[in-house]
Design a protein around this motif. Structure first.
Motif, PDB file in Angstrom:
ATOM      1  N   ASP A 171       0.815  -1.223   0.000  1.00 14.52           N
ATOM      2  CA  ASP A 171       0.000   0.000   0.000  1.00 14.52           C
ATOM      3  C   ASP A 171       0.849   1.273   0.000  1.00 14.52           C
ATOM      4  N   ARG A 172       2.186   1.118   0.164  1.00  9.20           N
ATOM      5  CA  ARG A 172       3.048   2.306   0.190  1.00  9.20           C
ATOM      6  C   ARG A 172       3.851   2.482  -1.105  1.00  9.20           C
ATOM      7  N   ALA A 173       3.452   1.782  -2.156  1.00  6.54           N
ATOM      8  CA  ALA A 173       4.221   1.806  -3.409  1.00  6.54           C
ATOM      9  C   ALA A 173       4.398   3.210  -3.964  1.00  6.54           C
ATOM     10  N   LYS A 174       3.391   4.046  -3.818  1.00  6.55           N
ATOM     11  CA  LYS A 174       3.455   5.400  -4.395  1.00  6.55           C
ATOM     12  C   LYS A 174       3.927   6.442  -3.376  1.00  6.55           C
ATOM     13  N   SER A 175       4.270   5.995  -2.169  1.00  8.86           N
ATOM     14  CA  SER A 175       4.788   6.917  -1.150  1.00  8.86           C
ATOM     15  C   SER A 175       6.240   7.272  -1.453  1.00  8.86           C
ATOM     16  N   TYR A 176       6.710   8.319  -0.780  1.00 17.42           N
ATOM     17  CA  TYR A 176       8.124   8.699  -0.846  1.00 17.42           C
ATOM     18  C   TYR A 176       8.813   8.248   0.441  1.00 17.42           C
ATOM     19  N   PRO A 177      10.133   8.027   0.395  1.00 18.05           N
ATOM     20  CA  PRO A 177      10.830   7.526   1.580  1.00 18.05           C
ATOM     21  C   PRO A 177      10.579   8.330   2.850  1.00 18.05           C
ATOM     22  N   ASN A 178      10.471   9.683   2.721  1.00 17.76           N
ATOM     23  CA  ASN A 178      10.305  10.475   3.948  1.00 17.76           C
ATOM     24  C   ASN A 178       8.921  10.301   4.582  1.00 17.76           C
ATOM     25  N   GLN A 179       8.030   9.573   3.907  1.00 16.82           N
ATOM     26  CA  GLN A 179       6.704   9.291   4.474  1.00 16.82           C
ATOM     27  C   GLN A 179       6.670   7.953   5.214  1.00 16.82           C
ATOM     28  N   LEU A 180       7.811   7.283   5.270  1.00 18.41           N
ATOM     29  CA  LEU A 180       7.881   5.953   5.896  1.00 18.41           C
ATOM     30  C   LEU A 180       8.701   6.005   7.186  1.00 18.41           C
ATOM     31  N   SER A 181       8.390   5.089   8.106  1.00 22.12           N
ATOM     32  CA  SER A 181       9.201   4.943   9.318  1.00 22.12           C
ATOM     33  C   SER A 181      10.516   4.266   8.969  1.00 22.12           C
ATOM     34  N   GLY A 182      11.460   4.282   9.902  1.00 19.96           N
ATOM     35  CA  GLY A 182      12.743   3.624   9.679  1.00 19.96           C
ATOM     36  C   GLY A 182      12.595   2.147   9.369  1.00 19.96           C
ATOM     37  N   GLY A 183      11.729   1.472  10.110  1.00 21.45           N
ATOM     38  CA  GLY A 183      11.523   0.038   9.872  1.00 21.45           C
ATOM     39  C   GLY A 183      10.929  -0.232   8.499  1.00 21.45           C
ATOM     40  N   GLN A 184       9.991   0.643   8.092  1.00 18.92           N
ATOM     41  CA  GLN A 184       9.408   0.483   6.757  1.00 18.92           C
ATOM     42  C   GLN A 184      10.449   0.727   5.670  1.00 18.92           C
ATOM     43  N   LYS A 185      11.293   1.747   5.860  1.00 17.27           N
ATOM     44  CA  LYS A 185      12.342   2.015   4.866  1.00 17.27           C
ATOM     45  C   LYS A 185      13.287   0.827   4.738  1.00 17.27           C
ATOM     46  N   GLN A 186      13.617   0.206   5.863  1.00 19.87           N
ATOM     47  CA  GLN A 186      14.548  -0.918   5.796  1.00 19.87           C
ATOM     48  C   GLN A 186      13.886  -2.121   5.116  1.00 19.87           C
ATOM     49  N   ARG A 187      12.599  -2.313   5.345  1.00 22.13           N
ATOM     50  CA  ARG A 187      11.890  -3.404   4.645  1.00 22.13           C
ATOM     51  C   ARG A 187      11.848  -3.129   3.138  1.00 22.13           C
ATOM     52  N   VAL A 188      11.665  -1.859   2.760  1.00 21.44           N
ATOM     53  CA  VAL A 188      11.723  -1.497   1.336  1.00 21.44           C
ATOM     54  C   VAL A 188      13.121  -1.777   0.788  1.00 21.44           C
ATOM     55  N   ALA A 189      14.158  -1.433   1.563  1.00 17.12           N
ATOM     56  CA  ALA A 189      15.536  -1.652   1.103  1.00 17.12           C
ATOM     57  C   ALA A 189      15.788  -3.140   0.842  1.00 17.12           C
ATOM     58  N   ILE A 190      15.223  -3.994   1.684  1.00 21.29           N
ATOM     59  CA  ILE A 190      15.371  -5.442   1.489  1.00 21.29           C
ATOM     60  C   ILE A 190      14.622  -5.869   0.216  1.00 21.29           C
ATOM     61  N   ALA A 191      13.391  -5.388   0.079  1.00 16.66           N
ATOM     62  CA  ALA A 191      12.593  -5.736  -1.107  1.00 16.66           C
ATOM     63  C   ALA A 191      13.277  -5.228  -2.377  1.00 16.66           C
ATOM     64  N   ARG A 192      13.862  -4.037  -2.296  1.00 15.03           N
ATOM     65  CA  ARG A 192      14.552  -3.477  -3.474  1.00 15.03           C
ATOM     66  C   ARG A 192      15.731  -4.369  -3.879  1.00 15.03           C
ATOM     67  N   ALA A 193      16.491  -4.843  -2.887  1.00 13.36           N
ATOM     68  CA  ALA A 193      17.616  -5.734  -3.196  1.00 13.36           C
ATOM     69  C   ALA A 193      17.112  -7.026  -3.840  1.00 13.36           C
ATOM     70  N   LEU A 194      15.980  -7.524  -3.371  1.00 12.80           N
ATOM     71  CA  LEU A 194      15.421  -8.772  -3.913  1.00 12.80           C
ATOM     72  C   LEU A 194      14.909  -8.600  -5.345  1.00 12.80           C
ATOM     73  N   CYS A 195      14.581  -7.367  -5.732  1.00 14.39           N
ATOM     74  CA  CYS A 195      14.120  -7.095  -7.105  1.00 14.39           C
ATOM     75  C   CYS A 195      15.151  -7.527  -8.144  1.00 14.39           C
ATOM     76  N   MET A 196      16.414  -7.572  -7.750  1.00 14.47           N
ATOM     77  CA  MET A 196      17.483  -7.929  -8.689  1.00 14.47           C
ATOM     78  C   MET A 196      17.685  -9.446  -8.765  1.00 14.47           C
TER      79      MET A 196
END
Length: 250
Positions: A138-163
């Motif tokens: 549900d946060r796909a269209k959000s910007y990083p500054n709209q996320l908590s630290g934990g959410q940003k780190q989960r995005v960072a993990i998902a981003r790495a998995l995209c490759m």
């Protein structure tokens, strides 16, 4: 990967990393093998060489001496195109390194589109699947500054998995987070481990190491002092230095 290669996924052969003309020995002859599907957790005091070891695996730190063999290729050979191998190694740092001016979905798709030549449509489909896995679709269209630290780190993990990496490297992924956000990141990492992802994790989270690791490595002064199963290292450490370290933190 070399055809029909059946050896370890990663082989670290006697690597050294010296600074200031050899006065500082961040790594001082460390050797290690990691097989496909293993979850290797690296622990040790600050300044023991843990992060330098992890960052050497994709040559973010170039070793002064020694060799790193990844999928049968010596990536320390100057003739090797390290960027091809980096695409197969997902890396998650303490700080999330998301592009602040891009939405979450754009952060996730830029690598697959540019480097893997994936179509935007396929990259977005994959990104949304991975965001769903880390409960952030549900946060796909959000910007990083709209996320908590934990959410940003989960995005960072998902981003790495995209490759579609063959191994995930985590460098103290929870150390910059508020305590209540640590669990949500560790849960994502536990799920990855259950699905068979090869992982190397530098962390101070001993509960995670005990529960999830197939192997625990204790480092001190740039060398590997102990390497064994969680129960061997935590319950029956061989080295006095390991015992002393664990007595202070457990």
């Amino acid at each position: 990967m070399k055809d029909n290669y059946t050896g370890p996924l990663i082989k670290v052969d006697n690597i050294k990393k010296h600074y200031k003309g050899g006065k500082i020995k961040a790594l001082n002859g460390a050797s290690l093998e990691v097989n496909k599907g293993e979850v290797v957790v690296i622990i040790g005091p600050s300044g023991s060489g843990k992060s330098t070891m992890l960052r050497s695996l994709n040559l973010l730190e170039v070793p002064t001496e020694g060799h790193i063999i990844f999928e049968g290729v010596d990536i320390t050979d100057k003739k090797v195109d390290i960027n091809i191998h980096r695409q197969k190694m997902g890396m998650v740092f303490q700080h999330f390194n998301l592009f602040p001016h891009m939405t979450i979905i754009d952060n996730m798709t830029i690598g697959p589109v540019k480097l893997l030549k994936m179509s935007k449509e396929d990259a977005e489909k994959r990104a949304l699947e991975l965001l769903d896995r880390v409960n952030l679709k549900d946060r796909a269209k959000s910007y990083p500054n709209q996320l908590s630290g934990g959410q940003k780190q989960r995005v960072a993990i998902a981003r790495a998995l995209c490759m579609n990496p063959d191994v995930m490297l985590f460098d103290e992924p929870t150390s910059a987070l508020d305590p209540e956000m640590v669990g949500e990141v560790l849960n994502v990492m536990k799920d990855l481990a259950k699905q068979g992802m090869t992982m190397l994790v530098v962390t101070h989270e001993m509960g995670f190491a005990r529960e999830v690791a197939t192997r625990v490595i204790f480092m001190d002064q740039g060398t590997i002092i102990e390497d064994g199963t969680p129960s061997e290292v935590f319950d029956n450490p061989k080295s006095e230095r390991t015992k002393e370290f664990l007595s202070k933190i457990i």
